[in-house]
Design a protein around this motif. Structure first.
Motif, PDB file in Angstrom:
ATOM      1  N   THR A   7      13.420 -24.959   3.452  1.00  0.00           N
ATOM      2  CA  THR A   7      13.357 -23.504   3.327  1.00  0.00           C
ATOM      3  C   THR A   7      14.300 -22.858   4.324  1.00  0.00           C
ATOM      4  N   GLN A   8      14.547 -21.572   4.122  1.00  0.00           N
ATOM      5  CA  GLN A   8      15.393 -20.835   5.058  1.00  0.00           C
ATOM      6  C   GLN A   8      14.793 -20.847   6.464  1.00  0.00           C
ATOM      7  N   SER A   9      13.475 -20.767   6.550  1.00  0.00           N
ATOM      8  CA  SER A   9      12.847 -20.789   7.876  1.00  0.00           C
ATOM      9  C   SER A   9      13.039 -22.136   8.563  1.00  0.00           C
ATOM     10  N   ASP A  10      13.067 -23.224   7.789  1.00  0.00           N
ATOM     11  CA  ASP A  10      13.363 -24.542   8.368  1.00  0.00           C
ATOM     12  C   ASP A  10      14.750 -24.539   9.007  1.00  0.00           C
ATOM     13  N   LEU A  11      15.715 -23.981   8.290  1.00  0.00           N
ATOM     14  CA  LEU A  11      17.083 -23.934   8.797  1.00  0.00           C
ATOM     15  C   LEU A  11      17.177 -23.055  10.036  1.00  0.00           C
ATOM     16  N   GLU A  12      16.527 -21.919  10.003  1.00  0.00           N
ATOM     17  CA  GLU A  12      16.592 -21.006  11.145  1.00  0.00           C
ATOM     18  C   GLU A  12      15.967 -21.634  12.393  1.00  0.00           C
ATOM     19  N   GLU A  13      14.862 -22.312  12.219  1.00  0.00           N
ATOM     20  CA  GLU A  13      14.237 -22.989  13.352  1.00  0.00           C
ATOM     21  C   GLU A  13      15.170 -24.065  13.918  1.00  0.00           C
ATOM     22  N   ILE A  15      18.482 -24.153  13.694  1.00  0.00           N
ATOM     23  CA  ILE A  15      19.639 -23.519  14.333  1.00  0.00           C
ATOM     24  C   ILE A  15      19.278 -23.063  15.744  1.00  0.00           C
ATOM     25  N   HIS A  16      18.121 -22.443  15.910  1.00  0.00           N
ATOM     26  CA  HIS A  16      17.710 -21.979  17.239  1.00  0.00           C
ATOM     27  C   HIS A  16      17.495 -23.163  18.187  1.00  0.00           C
ATOM     28  N   THR A  17      16.976 -24.259  17.671  1.00  0.00           N
ATOM     29  CA  THR A  17      16.817 -25.467  18.485  1.00  0.00           C
ATOM     30  C   THR A  17      18.169 -25.984  18.947  1.00  0.00           C
ATOM     31  N   LEU A  18      19.140 -25.981  18.045  1.00  0.00           N
ATOM     32  CA  LEU A  18      20.485 -26.450  18.385  1.00  0.00           C
ATOM     33  C   LEU A  18      21.126 -25.582  19.463  1.00  0.00           C
ATOM     34  N   ILE A  19      20.963 -24.281  19.349  1.00  0.00           N
ATOM     35  CA  ILE A  19      21.570 -23.366  20.320  1.00  0.00           C
ATOM     36  C   ILE A  19      20.968 -23.578  21.714  1.00  0.00           C
ATOM     37  N   LYS A  20      19.667 -23.808  21.770  1.00  0.00           N
ATOM     38  CA  LYS A  20      19.020 -24.079  23.061  1.00  0.00           C
ATOM     39  C   LYS A  20      19.503 -25.403  23.649  1.00  0.00           C
ATOM     40  N   HIS A 151      18.561 -33.074   3.613  1.00  0.00           N
ATOM     41  CA  HIS A 151      18.468 -33.997   4.747  1.00  0.00           C
ATOM     42  C   HIS A 151      18.951 -33.290   6.018  1.00  0.00           C
ATOM     43  N   GLY A 152      18.082 -33.180   6.982  1.00  0.00           N
ATOM     44  CA  GLY A 152      18.393 -32.404   8.173  1.00  0.00           C
ATOM     45  C   GLY A 152      19.444 -33.004   9.078  1.00  0.00           C
ATOM     46  N   ASP A 153      19.759 -34.289   8.912  1.00  0.00           N
ATOM     47  CA  ASP A 153      20.700 -34.932   9.829  1.00  0.00           C
ATOM     48  C   ASP A 153      21.964 -35.425   9.130  1.00  0.00           C
ATOM     49  N   ALA A 154      22.143 -35.116   7.856  1.00  0.00           N
ATOM     50  CA  ALA A 154      23.371 -35.530   7.170  1.00  0.00           C
ATOM     51  C   ALA A 154      24.557 -34.832   7.809  1.00  0.00           C
ATOM     52  N   ALA A 185      29.418 -34.903  17.092  1.00  0.00           N
ATOM     53  CA  ALA A 185      28.136 -34.432  16.554  1.00  0.00           C
ATOM     54  C   ALA A 185      26.923 -35.092  17.196  1.00  0.00           C
ATOM     55  N   GLU A 186      27.144 -36.063  18.057  1.00  0.00           N
ATOM     56  CA  GLU A 186      26.007 -36.766  18.665  1.00  0.00           C
ATOM     57  C   GLU A 186      25.006 -35.831  19.344  1.00  0.00           C
ATOM     58  N   PRO A 187      25.462 -34.782  20.070  1.00  0.00           N
ATOM     59  CA  PRO A 187      24.489 -33.891  20.722  1.00  0.00           C
ATOM     60  C   PRO A 187      23.580 -33.149  19.745  1.00  0.00           C
ATOM     61  N   TRP A 188      23.947 -33.148  18.459  1.00  0.00           N
ATOM     62  CA  TRP A 188      23.192 -32.356  17.477  1.00  0.00           C
ATOM     63  C   TRP A 188      22.218 -33.195  16.657  1.00  0.00           C
ATOM     64  N   ARG A 189      22.158 -34.499  16.884  1.00  0.00           N
ATOM     65  CA  ARG A 189      21.143 -35.309  16.213  1.00  0.00           C
ATOM     66  C   ARG A 189      19.761 -34.868  16.659  1.00  0.00           C
ATOM     67  N   PRO A 190      18.735 -34.889  15.811  1.00  0.00           N
ATOM     68  CA  PRO A 190      18.723 -35.243  14.382  1.00  0.00           C
ATOM     69  C   PRO A 190      18.858 -34.023  13.472  1.00  0.00           C
ATOM     70  N   LEU A 191      19.661 -33.050  13.944  1.00  0.00           N
ATOM     71  CA  LEU A 191      19.815 -31.794  13.201  1.00  0.00           C
ATOM     72  C   LEU A 191      21.282 -31.546  12.841  1.00  0.00           C
ATOM     73  N   ARG A 192      22.020 -32.628  12.607  1.00  0.00           N
ATOM     74  CA  ARG A 192      23.443 -32.462  12.299  1.00  0.00           C
ATOM     75  C   ARG A 192      23.656 -31.706  10.986  1.00  0.00           C
ATOM     76  N   GLY A 193      22.707 -31.825  10.051  1.00  0.00           N
ATOM     77  CA  GLY A 193      22.811 -31.077   8.801  1.00  0.00           C
ATOM     78  C   GLY A 193      22.733 -29.577   9.033  1.00  0.00           C
ATOM     79  N   ALA A 194      21.852 -29.167   9.920  1.00  0.00           N
ATOM     80  CA  ALA A 194      21.764 -27.744  10.269  1.00  0.00           C
ATOM     81  C   ALA A 194      23.030 -27.300  10.991  1.00  0.00           C
TER      82      ALA A 194
END
Length: 215
Positions: A7-13, A15-20, A151-154, A185-194
């Protein structure tokens, strides 16, 4: 555990995790804005749709897919497996794409391939399962994992728009190669898809054109 962007909320969550986690992405996000989640149909139809669009303009791909999906109701692997090659060709498919779709249809029919389980696999393992199939390249595999399975980490390491966005956003001297994209992209695992969604949004903002499949 595999993270899914359903869902869009999954993606937004995500993205905010990645920024932090990676402060460099804050400036990227300020320019890109919150990306919209893109989803397509999973299963054989979703993968076939992507295969049909390989190396074609958006308009040409849409026209071929429109004819193909209208010709088979339902559009599934059994229908394509039984279809005559010349009929598929008249609908606009190249010989190479017919061969790819026929092989996929046979593998699914024989239960040697299960596309649904890829959503739960490690992203790199799922990627390698797909590119082992004839006619399925890295771009097709990653687009399927991202947009059809959520897939959140593709990680689409070979996507030129993501490469160019990272070059600009991280201030790199040159556009990174597909090989260089993996360590970046290693720092963004397991959210590389986001992260990929964010970089596509950034690309659109700085280049004023789309860098990803239309919704």
């Amino acid at each position: 555990m595999t993270i899914h962007l359903e869902t869009q909320s999954d993606l937004e969550e995500a993205i905010h995790t990645l920024i932090k986690r990676d402060p460099r992405l804050k400036a990227v996000f300020e320019i890109a804005g919150m990306p919209a989640l893109r989803r397509r149909e999973p299963g054989f139809a979703g993968l076939a749709h992507i295969v049909c669009g390989q190396q074609l303009s958006t308009a040409s791909a849409a026209a071929i897919w429109g004819r193909l999906s209208a010709a088979f109701d339902p559009f599934d692997h059994d229908a394509v497996r039984r279809a005559r090659t010349d009929r598929l060709g008249r609908l606009g498919l190249s010989a190479a794409k017919i061969k790819t779709l026929k092989h996929l249809a046979r593998e699914l029919g024989a239960q040697r391939l299960n596309l649904d389980v890829l959503a739960e696999e490690d992203a790199d393992a799922a990627h390698h399962t797909l590119i082992a199939l004839p006619g399925i390249g890295p771009w097709t595999a990653d687009v399927y994992l991202l947009f059809c399975l959520g897939h959140g980490d593709a990680w689409p390491a070979g996507d030129l728009a993501v490469q160019e966005a990272i070059k600009i956003g991280l201030g790199l001297p040159a556009r990174p190669t597909e090989k260089q994209m993996a360590p970046l992209a290693e720092p963004w695992r397991p959210l590389r898809g986001a992260a990929a969604h964010l970089w596509w949004s950034y690309y659109r903002a700085v280049k004023k054109r789309e860098g990803v499949l239309p919704a």
